[in-house]
Design a protein around this motif. Structure first.
Motif, PDB file in Angstrom:
ATOM      1  N   ASN A  25     100.829  17.760  33.653  1.00 18.20           N
ATOM      2  CA  ASN A  25     101.471  18.450  32.216  1.00 18.20           C
ATOM      3  C   ASN A  25     100.870  18.163  31.094  1.00 18.20           C
ATOM      4  O   ASN A  25     100.577  18.887  30.229  1.00 18.20           O
ATOM      5  N   ARG A  26     100.407  16.873  30.731  1.00 16.10           N
ATOM      6  CA  ARG A  26      99.654  16.428  29.663  1.00 16.10           C
ATOM      7  C   ARG A  26      98.159  16.797  29.662  1.00 16.10           C
ATOM      8  O   ARG A  26      97.811  17.116  28.465  1.00 16.10           O
ATOM      9  N   ASN A  27      97.428  16.820  30.547  1.00 17.36           N
ATOM     10  CA  ASN A  27      96.042  16.978  30.628  1.00 17.36           C
ATOM     11  C   ASN A  27      95.770  17.887  31.936  1.00 17.36           C
ATOM     12  O   ASN A  27      95.637  16.962  32.959  1.00 17.36           O
ATOM     13  N   GLY A  28      96.072  19.117  32.266  1.00 19.73           N
ATOM     14  CA  GLY A  28      95.440  19.621  33.242  1.00 19.73           C
ATOM     15  C   GLY A  28      94.144  19.762  33.720  1.00 19.73           C
ATOM     16  O   GLY A  28      93.828  20.206  34.951  1.00 19.73           O
ATOM     17  N   ARG A  29      93.298  19.383  33.036  1.00 19.36           N
ATOM     18  CA  ARG A  29      91.778  19.201  33.438  1.00 19.36           C
ATOM     19  C   ARG A  29      91.325  17.822  33.597  1.00 19.36           C
ATOM     20  O   ARG A  29      90.325  17.965  34.087  1.00 19.36           O
ATOM     21  N   ILE A  30      92.173  17.047  33.794  1.00 18.61           N
ATOM     22  CA  ILE A  30      91.979  15.654  34.487  1.00 18.61           C
ATOM     23  C   ILE A  30      91.248  15.791  35.656  1.00 18.61           C
ATOM     24  O   ILE A  30      91.629  16.752  36.461  1.00 18.61           O
ATOM     25  N   SER A  31      90.343  15.037  36.061  1.00 18.27           N
ATOM     26  CA  SER A  31      89.506  15.006  37.118  1.00 18.27           C
ATOM     27  C   SER A  31      90.196  14.162  38.046  1.00 18.27           C
ATOM     28  O   SER A  31      91.251  13.313  37.798  1.00 18.27           O
ATOM     29  N   TYR A  32      90.180  14.665  39.549  1.00 15.88           N
ATOM     30  CA  TYR A  32      90.981  13.833  40.689  1.00 15.88           C
ATOM     31  C   TYR A  32      90.717  12.493  40.485  1.00 15.88           C
ATOM     32  O   TYR A  32      91.797  11.512  40.858  1.00 15.88           O
ATOM     33  N   THR A  33      89.646  12.011  40.144  1.00 18.76           N
ATOM     34  CA  THR A  33      89.095  10.720  40.125  1.00 18.76           C
ATOM     35  C   THR A  33      90.005   9.988  39.032  1.00 18.76           C
ATOM     36  O   THR A  33      90.394   8.947  39.487  1.00 18.76           O
ATOM     37  N   ASP A  34      89.954  10.534  37.927  1.00 19.43           N
ATOM     38  CA  ASP A  34      90.861   9.909  36.765  1.00 19.43           C
ATOM     39  C   ASP A  34      92.408   9.963  37.129  1.00 19.43           C
ATOM     40  O   ASP A  34      93.051   9.037  36.806  1.00 19.43           O
ATOM     41  N   LEU A  35      92.540  10.727  37.716  1.00 20.80           N
ATOM     42  CA  LEU A  35      94.053  11.224  38.088  1.00 20.80           C
ATOM     43  C   LEU A  35      94.258   9.865  39.049  1.00 20.80           C
ATOM     44  O   LEU A  35      95.512   9.426  39.090  1.00 20.80           O
ATOM     45  N   ALA A  36      93.566   9.928  40.077  1.00 27.68           N
ATOM     46  CA  ALA A  36      93.876   8.984  41.126  1.00 27.68           C
ATOM     47  C   ALA A  36      93.891   7.417  40.444  1.00 27.68           C
ATOM     48  O   ALA A  36      94.863   6.445  40.837  1.00 27.68           O
ATOM     49  N   ILE A  59     103.848  23.312  41.665  1.00 34.01           N
ATOM     50  CA  ILE A  59     102.959  23.491  40.685  1.00 34.01           C
ATOM     51  C   ILE A  59     102.567  24.991  40.880  1.00 34.01           C
ATOM     52  O   ILE A  59     102.085  25.423  42.135  1.00 34.01           O
ATOM     53  N   GLU A  60     102.873  25.914  39.963  1.00 32.86           N
ATOM     54  CA  GLU A  60     102.649  27.269  40.238  1.00 32.86           C
ATOM     55  C   GLU A  60     101.335  27.793  40.079  1.00 32.86           C
ATOM     56  O   GLU A  60     100.747  28.411  40.509  1.00 32.86           O
ATOM     57  N   ARG A  61     100.729  26.962  38.791  1.00 31.02           N
ATOM     58  CA  ARG A  61      99.295  27.531  38.464  1.00 31.02           C
ATOM     59  C   ARG A  61      98.942  26.522  37.348  1.00 31.02           C
ATOM     60  O   ARG A  61      99.646  25.809  36.761  1.00 31.02           O
ATOM     61  N   PHE A  62      97.676  26.630  37.235  1.00 24.79           N
ATOM     62  CA  PHE A  62      97.134  25.893  36.217  1.00 24.79           C
ATOM     63  C   PHE A  62      96.598  26.947  35.125  1.00 24.79           C
ATOM     64  O   PHE A  62      96.108  27.848  35.470  1.00 24.79           O
ATOM     65  N   ALA A  63      96.757  26.717  33.836  1.00 25.48           N
ATOM     66  CA  ALA A  63      96.260  27.737  32.778  1.00 25.48           C
ATOM     67  C   ALA A  63      96.071  27.159  31.525  1.00 25.48           C
ATOM     68  O   ALA A  63      96.664  25.963  31.119  1.00 25.48           O
ATOM     69  N   ALA A  64      95.208  27.674  30.782  1.00 29.58           N
ATOM     70  CA  ALA A  64      95.063  27.436  29.255  1.00 29.58           C
ATOM     71  C   ALA A  64      96.101  27.754  28.394  1.00 29.58           C
ATOM     72  O   ALA A  64      96.489  28.960  28.646  1.00 29.58           O
ATOM     73  N   VAL A  65      96.520  26.898  27.666  1.00 28.06           N
ATOM     74  CA  VAL A  65      97.649  27.086  26.473  1.00 28.06           C
ATOM     75  C   VAL A  65      96.741  27.825  25.358  1.00 28.06           C
ATOM     76  O   VAL A  65      96.156  26.894  24.682  1.00 28.06           O
ATOM     77  N   ILE A  66      96.813  28.973  24.890  1.00 25.83           N
ATOM     78  CA  ILE A  66      96.306  29.415  23.813  1.00 25.83           C
ATOM     79  C   ILE A  66      97.272  29.450  22.434  1.00 25.83           C
ATOM     80  O   ILE A  66      98.430  29.972  22.904  1.00 25.83           O
ATOM     81  N   TYR A 151     108.076  24.743  15.590  1.00 24.65           N
ATOM     82  CA  TYR A 151     108.076  23.325  15.366  1.00 24.65           C
ATOM     83  C   TYR A 151     107.539  22.516  16.500  1.00 24.65           C
ATOM     84  O   TYR A 151     107.370  21.685  16.623  1.00 24.65           O
ATOM     85  N   LYS A 152     108.099  23.379  17.772  1.00 22.25           N
ATOM     86  CA  LYS A 152     107.886  22.759  19.031  1.00 22.25           C
ATOM     87  C   LYS A 152     107.821  23.810  20.048  1.00 22.25           C
ATOM     88  O   LYS A 152     108.666  24.645  20.286  1.00 22.25           O
ATOM     89  N   SER A 153     106.732  23.901  20.862  1.00 18.01           N
ATOM     90  CA  SER A 153     106.783  24.687  22.097  1.00 18.01           C
ATOM     91  C   SER A 153     106.174  23.853  23.149  1.00 18.01           C
ATOM     92  O   SER A 153     105.023  23.356  23.196  1.00 18.01           O
ATOM     93  N   ARG A 154     106.824  23.677  24.309  1.00 17.21           N
ATOM     94  CA  ARG A 154     106.414  22.801  25.295  1.00 17.21           C
ATOM     95  C   ARG A 154     106.050  23.796  26.490  1.00 17.21           C
ATOM     96  O   ARG A 154     106.977  24.587  27.031  1.00 17.21           O
ATOM     97  N   MET A 155     105.121  23.531  27.152  1.00 17.57           N
ATOM     98  CA  MET A 155     104.839  24.098  28.559  1.00 17.57           C
ATOM     99  C   MET A 155     105.066  22.934  29.590  1.00 17.57           C
ATOM    100  O   MET A 155     104.950  21.752  29.316  1.00 17.57           O
TER     101      MET A 155
END
Length: 159
Positions: A25-36, A59-66, A151-155
């Motif tokens: 949720n914090r970083n959807g682009r983290i590698s599996y190696t770093d996540l592990a 987990i429904e999907r991964f997306a970029a937050v624009i 002020y805040k928008s949370r994905m």
């Protein structure tokens, strides 16, 4: 995590699953190696867990937050739409097809749809109302609120 969940009900998550979700949720682009490395498992084990979380719908999907303002979309608007009950699903289906609409919910109360839309300017939003919302059968009222400052928008969500 139990990945065989035929009834599409909530699956019990263990602490490792929750940790994986929090990190993604914090970083959807983290590698599996770093996540592990962060959760203390092998890369393969983490990849299997992420796949299981996706398969069962956690987990429904991964997306970029624009950021809409950065691409010229400056009007963020919330709509509360009153709809006659017999037209509710028809109206919701039509509005869900619109590219301006970012989210659409059926809220408690007398046939109320809550919708968020993004527009380049006020004229585009007004045109959307006149051409797409007001003509829909069963729409009896529309309350429009334009966002002044975010002020805040949370994905995602807090676990």
């Amino acid at each position: 995590m139990n990945s065989s969940n035929p009834n599409n009900t909530a699956s019990p998550l263990d602490d490792i699953d929750r940790n994986i979700i929090t990190i993604l949720n914090r970083n959807g682009r983290i590698s599996y190696t770093d996540l592990a490395q962060e959760v203390g498992l092998s890369r393969v084990a983490v990849q299997n867990r992420v796949n299981a979380l996706m398969e069962c719908g956690v987990i429904e999907r991964f997306a970029a937050v624009i950021n809409p303002e950065k691409i010229g979309i400056s009007v963020s608007t919330f709509f509360n739409i009153d709809v006659e009950p017999k037209y509710l699903y028809e109206v919701a289906e039509k509005l869900a097809e619109e590219s301006y609409v970012t989210s659409l919910y059926h809220m408690s109360g007398p046939s109320k749809l809550h919708m968020h839309g993004l527009f380049v300017n006020n004229q585009e939003m007004e045109q959307f109302l006149k051409e797409k919302v007001y003509p829909l059968p069963g729409v009896t009222g529309v309350d429009v609120q334009i966002l002044l400052h975010r002020y805040k928008s949370r994905m995602g969500m807090r676990l």
